[in-house]
Write an enzyme that holds these catalytic residues in place. Structure first.
Site, PDB file in Angstrom:
ATOM      1  N   LYS A 195      11.971  39.093 -24.246  1.00 10.51           N
ATOM      2  CA  LYS A 195      12.716  38.639 -25.424  1.00 10.51           C
ATOM      3  C   LYS A 195      13.652  37.490 -25.039  1.00 10.51           C
ATOM      4  O   LYS A 195      13.716  36.468 -25.704  1.00 10.51           O
ATOM      5  CB  LYS A 195      13.506  39.813 -26.021  1.00 10.51           C
ATOM      6  N   GLU A 201      13.375  40.483 -13.180  1.00  9.15           N
ATOM      7  CA  GLU A 201      12.131  41.123 -12.726  1.00  9.15           C
ATOM      8  C   GLU A 201      10.927  40.379 -13.309  1.00  9.15           C
ATOM      9  O   GLU A 201       9.959  40.060 -12.603  1.00  9.15           O
ATOM     10  CB  GLU A 201      12.087  42.589 -13.189  1.00  9.15           C
ATOM     11  N   GLY A 254      14.598  44.774 -28.400  1.00 13.20           N
ATOM     12  CA  GLY A 254      13.608  44.860 -27.322  1.00 13.20           C
ATOM     13  C   GLY A 254      12.778  46.129 -27.379  1.00 13.20           C
ATOM     14  O   GLY A 254      11.543  46.099 -27.311  1.00 13.20           O
ATOM     15  N   ARG A 255      13.428  47.278 -27.537  1.00 13.22           N
ATOM     16  CA  ARG A 255      12.684  48.553 -27.527  1.00 13.22           C
ATOM     17  C   ARG A 255      12.011  48.834 -28.869  1.00 13.22           C
ATOM     18  O   ARG A 255      11.381  49.876 -29.034  1.00 13.22           O
ATOM     19  CB  ARG A 255      13.597  49.698 -27.102  1.00 13.22           C
ATOM     20  N   GLU A 340      18.203  54.606 -24.573  1.00 15.79           N
ATOM     21  CA  GLU A 340      18.837  53.281 -24.648  1.00 15.79           C
ATOM     22  C   GLU A 340      19.447  53.081 -26.038  1.00 15.79           C
ATOM     23  O   GLU A 340      20.441  52.373 -26.194  1.00 15.79           O
ATOM     24  CB  GLU A 340      17.832  52.163 -24.326  1.00 15.79           C
ATOM     25  N   HIS A 371       2.188  73.640 -14.881  1.00 17.06           N
ATOM     26  CA  HIS A 371       2.073  74.066 -13.484  1.00 17.06           C
ATOM     27  C   HIS A 371       3.148  73.431 -12.624  1.00 17.06           C
ATOM     28  O   HIS A 371       3.036  73.396 -11.397  1.00 17.06           O
ATOM     29  CB  HIS A 371       0.677  73.709 -12.957  1.00 17.06           C
ATOM     30  N   LYS A 481      23.277  44.988 -13.864  1.00 16.27           N
ATOM     31  CA  LYS A 481      22.615  43.679 -13.728  1.00 16.27           C
ATOM     32  C   LYS A 481      23.599  42.667 -13.163  1.00 16.27           C
ATOM     33  O   LYS A 481      23.263  41.876 -12.286  1.00 16.27           O
ATOM     34  CB  LYS A 481      22.138  43.158 -15.088  1.00 16.27           C
TER      35      LYS A 481
HETATM   36  O1  F6P Z   1      17.931  45.939 -19.517  1.00 17.10           O
HETATM   37  C1  F6P Z   1      17.547  46.461 -20.736  1.00 17.10           C
HETATM   38  C2  F6P Z   1      16.761  45.487 -21.557  1.00 17.10           C
HETATM   39  O2  F6P Z   1      17.602  44.543 -22.128  1.00 17.10           O
HETATM   40  C3  F6P Z   1      15.959  46.213 -22.609  1.00 17.10           C
HETATM   41  O3  F6P Z   1      16.678  46.486 -23.745  1.00 17.10           O
HETATM   42  C4  F6P Z   1      14.829  45.290 -22.805  1.00 17.10           C
HETATM   43  O4  F6P Z   1      13.768  45.911 -23.459  1.00 17.10           O
HETATM   44  C5  F6P Z   1      14.527  44.894 -21.386  1.00 17.10           C
HETATM   45  O5  F6P Z   1      15.799  44.802 -20.788  1.00 17.10           O
HETATM   46  C6  F6P Z   1      13.753  43.633 -21.189  1.00 17.10           C
HETATM   47  O6  F6P Z   1      14.407  42.534 -21.732  1.00 17.10           O
HETATM   48  P1  F6P Z   1      13.616  41.190 -22.013  1.00 17.10           P
HETATM   49  O7  F6P Z   1      12.543  41.476 -22.981  1.00 17.10           O
HETATM   50  O8  F6P Z   1      14.632  40.228 -22.528  1.00 17.10           O
HETATM   51  O9  F6P Z   1      13.027  40.717 -20.697  1.00 17.10           O
END
Ligand code: F6P
Length: 510
Positions: A195, A201, A254-255, A340, A371, A481
């Site tokens: 987003k 990452e 995002g979620r 979240e 199990h 972060k």
């Molecule tokens: O760190 C949490 C978060 O902001 C989530 O809410 C989001 O889905 C994820 O990181 C990834 O963010 P982006 O889509 O901006 O890479």
């Protein structure tokens, strides 16, 4: 109008009964506490009869919903109003499925058409033979696609398109390397899903994917990349041609973004028609959520159950077990959605919440979990409300015995948790009176999965409204972060002795 505090007091003082007594007192408990949600081409059955919900509690929660302004909050969210005040914006995931402010729905439609064009161009061979897609993203930019693809793009699925999708989220190079191993660089495209288009990452993995393509002799590596983002300028700046940038609105969280261009890998794996059915399944739930009131509103009813266990019975966790391999990733998806969204300590206005917020969502897949962790559910000292999710039609061609055993076990667990068993030998006694709800889907297809996810989005929202919190921000993820960035930038002087020692031992600091 009663205030919410008075409603909570009334709820806390409402009479309680054991599950056994609740069933004994009501011959039609199953009928009254079960409901069916109509999904295009199928149905989802919800059975809450094995929870401690009672008429008194339902009345109390309906009063709470009214005092908390549920109807207004729902209208605000579904009409593109200010549902996310701490970030100063709307929460427009339903606009992706056709419900929202006119201009937002029109924009979502236009973005979908753009995405469809690219999906069909890829399937049609415009980019040469494409056999693999490596989808790079994390959190909400990965969990939804991973779930939908794992659930729906199974080898025998009728809607499956001929592109294998690998979802890579972790910065750990072992994850990306495994995807490289499984893909032929000459026939691979890369989706970079973020987003913000800044997540470390994702951007690090994306750069390594470009390097892999280049080192493998792919002439125009950036030409193989599709960007899925609410920050299209950043994607262009990073090197993706504007024609392969698929935007979505900043007001889609995002979620909650699986329905937007973040769903591109799902459309690649299922074909556009499959993705459209997925949206339509969610839209059916949106219509129900918008139109049904009180107890008849199933996501709201689920929130009543959630709040009864957390707020009135002190449960700190809730477990979700998918009795279906196709839904193995569903608990992972729900963890982000619920924790979240609602793992907060303050009300929407920033004042202390003063009560527990979201429980810890955990779970797994049945029968495996039986199990491994069910011992605690049956005989441990804590009460854990369980959701069992099962699917009537198996989706595989093996002996029907497999599915019969699977479903039998699912229903047996709910029965055993509730009934318990006396024994003179304490170690062999089961207390019983342990709650569960069962969600039984007719089949696992795009519409059903879309509906199941949308149901949980609205359930999460309903929980938040009744607690008075904003489910659409996530400031809690920022501090870690920031500290990681400080360390990476060499600005990490003065951390606590434990962190300093770990950094030195790992060779990250002199
Ligand atoms: O760190 C949490 C978060 O902001 C989530 O809410 C989001 O889905 C994820 O990181 C990834 O963010 P982006 O889509 O901006 O890479």
């Amino acid at each position: 109008m009663t205030d919410t505090a008075a409603c909570w007091t009334a709820l806390e003082n409402a009479p309680t009964a054991t599950l056994k007594d609740l069933f004994a007192a009501d011959a039609d408990r199953v009928g009254r506490y079960s409901a069916t949600l109509a999904v295009p081409g199928s149905d989802i059955l919800f059975d809450w009869s094995k929870t401690h919900l009672s008429d008194d509690l339902v009345a109390g929660f309906e009063a709470l919903a009214s005092a908390a302004g549920f109807d207004t909050a729902r209208e605000t969210m579904l009409n593109g109003g200010m549902a996310n005040p701490t970030e100063g914006r709307a929460a427009e995931h339903t606009a992706q499925r056709g419900m929202g402010a006119d201009e937002s729905v029109a924009e979502a439609d236009a973005f979908h058409m753009r995405m469809r064009g690219l999906v069909e161009a890829i399937h049609g061979g415009v980019f040469g033979p494409v056999k693999h897609l490596i989808h790079i993203g994390i959190g909400g930019s990965a969990l939804g696609p991973a779930l939908a693809i794992d659930a729906l793009a199974r080898p025998t699925a009728e809607w499956r398109a001929p592109v294998d999708v690998h979802v890579v989220s972790n910065i750990d190079g072992n994850a990306l390397e495994a995807a490289f191993e499984a893909c032929d660089p000459a026939t691979t495209m890369i989706a970079v899903a973020s987003k913000t288009f800044t997540t470390i990452e994702t951007m690090t993995n994306a750069a390594s994917a470009i390097q892999w393509l280049e080192e493998s002799g792919v002439a125009d590596a950036y030409g193989k990349v599709v960007a899925l983002t609410a920050s299209p300028d950043k994607a262009v700046e990073w090197g993706v041609d504007e024609t392969r940038v698929l935007p979505f609105s900043e007001s889609v969280g995002g979620r909650y973004s699986l329905w937007s261009s973040i769903g591109f890998p799902v459309a690649i794996a299922l074909g556009w028609d499959g993705f459209a059915e997925f949206l339509e399944g969610a839209a059916a739930v949106d219509r129900h959520f918008a139109d049904a009131d009180g107890f008849a509103n199933l996501p709201l009813r689920a929130a009543f159950v959630d709040l009864m266990y957390v707020q009135l019975r002190g449960c700190q966790t809730r477990a979700v077990f998918a009795y279906d391999e196709r839904l193995a990733l569903f608990p992972d998806y729900l963890q982000q959605l619920e924790m979240e969204s609602n793992g907060k300590s303050v009300l929407a206005d920033g004042s202390p919440l003063g009560r527990q917020s979201a429980p810890i969502t955990w779970g797994g897949v049945g029968t495996d979990a039986q199990h491994a962790v069910f011992q605690l559910l049956h005989q441990g000292t804590v009460e854990v409300p369980v959701d069992f999710i099962a699917v009537k039609q198996p989706g595989h061609d093996l002996d029907p015995e497999h599915h019969a055993i699977l479903l039998t076990n699912c229903f047996a667990q709910g029965a055993a948790l509730m009934a318990g068993k006396d024994s003179d030998d304490g170690a062999r006694a089961y207390p019983g009176n342990r709650p569960s709800a069962t969600i039984l889907c007719e089949k696992m297809d795009p519409a059903t999965l879309g509906a199941l996810i949308a149901f949980h989005e609205h359930r999460t929202f309903a929980n938040a409204v009744l607690l008075g919190i904003n489910p659409f921000d996530q400031f809690g993820v920022e501090l870690g972060k920031q500290i990681a960035n400080q360390i990476a930038a060499g600005e990490g002087e003065g951390f606590d002795p434990s962190t300093e020692a770990l950094l030195k031992t790992a060779g990250l600091k002199d």
